[in-house]
Design an enzyme around this catalytic site. Sequence first.
Site, short mmCIF file in Angstrom:
data_model
loop_
_atom_site.label_atom_id
_atom_site.label_comp_id
_atom_site.label_asym_id
_atom_site.label_seq_id
_atom_site.Cartn_x
_atom_site.Cartn_y
_atom_site.Cartn_z
N ASP A 145 -3.76 -1.26 1.77
CA ASP A 145 -3.40 -2.03 0.58
C ASP A 145 -4.57 -2.04 -0.48
OD1 ASP A 145 -2.33 -5.31 -0.05
OD2 ASP A 145 -3.08 -4.14 -1.28
N ASP A 163 -1.26 3.63 -10.09
CA ASP A 163 0.20 4.11 -10.29
C ASP A 163 1.00 3.34 -9.15
OD1 ASP A 163 1.63 7.35 -9.27
OD2 ASP A 163 2.35 5.62 -10.37
#
Length: 286
Positions: A145, A163
């Site tokens: 994460d 992104d």
Amino acid sequence: MSGRSARRERPLEFREYHTPTNGIFFIARRRLLKARTPFQKIEVFETDSFGRVLVLDGLVQTTENDEFFYHEMLVHPALIAHPNPRRVLIIGGGDGGTLREVLRYPVEKAQLIEIDAAVVSAARKYFPSLSSSFLDPRAEVFIADGNTFIRQSDERFDVILVDSSDPVGPATVLHQKDFYGHLKDRLEPGGIIAAQSGSVFFQRSQLRKKAAFLGQLFRFARFYFGPVPAYPGGWWCYEFLSDRVDPVRPIRRQPPAGLKYYNLEIHRACFARPGIFDPFSERGRR
Ligand code: SAM
């Protein structure tokens, strides 16, 4: 033709709704992948107009035929404006397109943090023109994460690229002030952050909120724009964030060869602020 007419395959129609009354659709030749991971639903379609299309939770992420618009505009304004980008971090970007553009520069290391291993595998199998970047010895791909990574890491980077998917599911936190505060802690002095910010036409209220807190965190919090045909509204917004580098300062270096969209004229033009974009979002203007 036999007596029975050839069984016509029903065209497979994919629809992404941008509002309850409009969106984008594809008539796909076929669906190459349909899977559910602990994070999201993944689909890959084969289409005539956009080539292969990666869809996460019903939202188009990248298409073979128009991805260069997005990946070039996310990467090159920051990489060309930084005098010597050696270490680059990418949050998200599991399709490999952003990484491919970063590796056009003589960086020492490009680290990519993608939360969903299934996206990386789908990219490897169905999008080789993007995921071949994973084979570069300078590339390091971690499944984690991004929000947790930047809180726990003590590494610093010259450029950080976000992104992420749109603020849904695991990507929600990647569009919040707290995340950007921690991102800033991971920058080397003179470092730059660039992130995809969303649709100016459909997500203006989110952009206004983001502009407000980014303007408090960074001396230069500049939004810039570029076309992405398959994205909502076909016109996309990005952020350029830095305390030292003003992106509209003249660029003295040439971008890498072989780009399809980005060049120095586009660099100058993309930071021009259209009337519908309120001035408060432009900090760092003298
Ligand atoms: N260009 C696309 C767009 O603008 O929507 C983004 C493409 S890329 C496929 C987005 C990636 O972000 C996905 O692979 C998703 O799994 C990843 N992602 C979402 N939340 C994340 C998180 N918290 N940490 C790391 N990666 C995350």
